[in-house]
Scaffold this active site. Structure first.
Site, PDB file in Angstrom:
ATOM      1  N   SER A 221     -29.592  -1.889  -9.621  1.00 19.17           N
ATOM      2  CA  SER A 221     -29.456  -3.307  -9.942  1.00 19.17           C
ATOM      3  C   SER A 221     -30.611  -4.083  -9.324  1.00 19.17           C
ATOM      4  O   SER A 221     -31.758  -3.828  -9.651  1.00 19.17           O
ATOM      5  CB  SER A 221     -28.086  -3.824  -9.502  1.00 19.17           C
ATOM      6  OG  SER A 221     -27.811  -5.066 -10.119  1.00 19.17           O
ATOM      7  N   GLU A 335     -22.770  -1.418 -19.005  1.00 18.19           N
ATOM      8  CA  GLU A 335     -23.230  -2.258 -17.900  1.00 18.19           C
ATOM      9  C   GLU A 335     -22.610  -3.657 -17.920  1.00 18.19           C
ATOM     10  O   GLU A 335     -22.305  -4.235 -16.878  1.00 18.19           O
ATOM     11  CB  GLU A 335     -24.757  -2.399 -17.943  1.00 18.19           C
ATOM     12  CG  GLU A 335     -25.526  -1.092 -17.796  1.00 18.19           C
ATOM     13  CD  GLU A 335     -25.712  -0.672 -16.356  1.00 18.19           C
ATOM     14  OE1 GLU A 335     -25.164  -1.332 -15.455  1.00 18.19           O
ATOM     15  OE2 GLU A 335     -26.410   0.331 -16.135  1.00 18.19           O
ATOM     16  N   HIS A 424     -21.381  -1.072 -14.525  1.00 18.14           N
ATOM     17  CA  HIS A 424     -22.541  -1.334 -13.677  1.00 18.14           C
ATOM     18  C   HIS A 424     -22.261  -0.834 -12.264  1.00 18.14           C
ATOM     19  O   HIS A 424     -21.341  -1.302 -11.591  1.00 18.14           O
ATOM     20  CB  HIS A 424     -22.797  -2.842 -13.668  1.00 18.14           C
ATOM     21  CG  HIS A 424     -24.039  -3.262 -12.963  1.00 18.14           C
ATOM     22  ND1 HIS A 424     -25.287  -2.819 -13.311  1.00 18.14           N
ATOM     23  CD2 HIS A 424     -24.238  -4.116 -11.921  1.00 18.14           C
ATOM     24  CE1 HIS A 424     -26.197  -3.376 -12.532  1.00 18.14           C
ATOM     25  NE2 HIS A 424     -25.584  -4.164 -11.671  1.00 18.14           N
TER      26      HIS A 424
END
Length: 514
Positions: A221, A335, A424
């Protein structure tokens, strides 16, 4: 960002009278012994720069004062000041899997004095020349810490690599600053901290058994965004040989510029007046509170400053101004699924289609086949991550370096019912082999984890993740294919290949995931 507060199921390091001691360039460091490795050690809370406090607030990281005393590196340091942003996320995720939210991991305190790193070395013999993997945590550039339980480096280190996890300043303290509109005034302090940590690694890691010429930076991320930013940043040249980006790509979308940072700092200063304080006299806690109130929608992260980050990332990419590196990059299947608002999915999808006309026919097909929620998840994932990530992979494929792409598709038991899918951050416990008790984990998950730990370490060692287990991970720079990681692993064309081609004619937004 780290999305799972996980505890590694492996033996703990032990403190005794025979602490491993490393004599390095900057200092002598005493760590914790590691029962599985006679010559190994775990070193926690090593300072890599002077505390960025007092007159050093909103200043580039400064060298540490050397007093000649050994550094006792047996305890984790406080995290950079951030509040409960990540802890709350952990709690929500744990609850989604049926666990108690009160078990969410917390850092060992928070402080403005937070520039520390941690090392897991299986062989702390000087000049053992082991590959080095430097982990950069996520958290939207405003949360996260280097030793979240997800990031325990022991299982990776058991593959014969050294793992280093680093901290960097976050939020307003990391990416704003006074006089930001003026040329040559520094802004990107969090990124400077990352560079300072990599420079520390170059100076000292050989004493811990590492090879400074074989450093892999990796992150997830905002950590992956940091990896991509370092690839296009001149000041990071020569600090790493390879890079792994997990759920990044959005760093290549338009970034804030000096004027944006200056406006953000002015709003912060105005909010601090409520405390009767100025940006230099306020406490770190006051700055956090003022930032949360006045800058809730500010896009923290690297700023195009004309110096450290000379141009918009897409301009750097188009001009081929990259630090050559072997690259592994990938995304998870779903995600954006957890970030969708069920009440607005239909209208959000219609709005997206209207603003992306070149992709409209594909989106209509997908909606008819998969439904609105799954389609919106996929097009957001493609626009924010897969497509810009593929652009970075394409740019690095023109040189002599190797490029590998993965698509992580594993859905754990209960994740689909919880509205998460392959979410995610879902790959993190597989990469580090840190599967917590509340996280449903079966034999398939264990096999996937074993593969990913070995493949990540092998890539760090050689620039090629293949280690002879019978499934070939094709080099993207040679074949254009990716590896789909699930119960069955198989090479395939990129899932968003056609969508990315359509988006090229449309342009991309600036939103990024939490």
């Amino acid at each position: 960002m780290a999305l799972l507060g996980l505890v590694a199921a492996c033996a703990s390091p032990v403190a005794n009278d025979n602490l491993p001691e490393v004599v390095a360039t900057d200092a002598t460091y005493q760590g914790l012994s590691w029962p599985e490795f006679e010559n190994g050690g775990i070193f926690r809370g090593i300072p890599f720069a002077a505390p960025p406090t007092g007159s050093l607030r909103w200043q580039p990281p400064q060298p540490l004062h050397k007093d000649g005393k050994p550094v006792v590196a047996t305890r984790y340091a406080p995290a950079c000041i951030q509040g409960d942003y990540i802890v709350d996320w952990y709690a929500s995720l744990i609850e989604s899997f049926g666990g108690g939210p009160e078990t969410a991991a917390r850092p060992h305190g928070e402080s403005e004095d937070c520039l520390y790193l941690n090392i897991w070395s299986p062989d702390a013999t000087p000049d053992a020349d082991l590959p080095v993997m430097v982990w950069i945590h996520g958290g939207s550039y405003k949360g996260g810490w280097s030793y979240e339980p997800n990031y325990d480096g022991r299982k990776l280190a058991e593959q014969g690599v050294i793992v280093v996890s680093i901290a960097y300043r976050l939020g307003a303290l990391g990416f704003l600053g006074p006089n930001a509109a003026q040329d040559d005034v520094p802004i990107n302090f969090g990124t400077m901290d990352q560079i300072a940590a990599l420079q520390w690694v170059q100076r000292n890691i050989s004493a811990f058994g590492g090879d400074p010429s074989n450093v892999t930076i990796f992150g997830e991320s905002a950590g992956a965004s940091s990896v991509g930013t370092l690839i296009i940043m001149p000041a990071a040249k020569g600090l790493f040989e390879r890079a792994i980006s997990q759920s990044g790509g959005f760093e290549l979308l338009p970034r804030p510029e000096r004027e944006d940072a200056a406006t953000g700092f002015d709003k912060l200063a105005a909010a601090l007046e409520a405390f009767g304080a100025s940006p230099m006299t306020a406490s770190a806690e006051q700055i956090l509170s003022a930032s949360n109130a006045a800058l809730a929608d500010y896009d923290f992260g690297p700023v195009v400053d004309g110096g450290l980050l000379p141009q918009q990332p897409t301009d750097r990419l188009a001009a081929g101004k990259l630090n050559a590196a072997d690259l592994m990059i990938g995304t998870n299947r779903d995600e954006w699924l957890m970030y969708l608002d069920p009440a607005t999915i239909e209208t959000d999808l219609a709005d997206w289609t209207q603003t992306h006309p070149a992709a409209a026919p594909l989106v209509e097909e997908m909606t008819a086949k998969f439904g609105p929620a799954a389609t919106l998840d996929q097009i957001e994932t493609a626009e924010q991550m897969r497509c810009p990530g593929q652009a970075l992979a394409d740019a690095l494929s023109t040189g002599s370096k190797s490029v590998y792409i993965y698509e992580f598709n594993r859905v754990r038991t209960g994740a689909l019912e919880a509205g998460l899918g392959s979410y995610h951050g879902a790959e993190l416990p597989y990469v580090f082999d840190t599967h917590d008790d509340w996280l449903p984990t079966d034999a398939v998950d264990r096999r996937i984890s074993e593969f990913m730990v070995r493949a990540w370490a092998q890539f760090a060692r050689t620039g090629d993740p293949n280690f002879g287990d019978g499934v070939i991970w094709p080099a993207y720079n040679e074949t254009g294919d990716v590896l789909k990681i699930d119960e069955v692993r198989e090479p395939a064309r990129p899932v968003s290949e056609n969508l990315c081609a359509a988006l090229e004619a449309t342009g991309m937004t600036t939103r990024k995931p939490e």
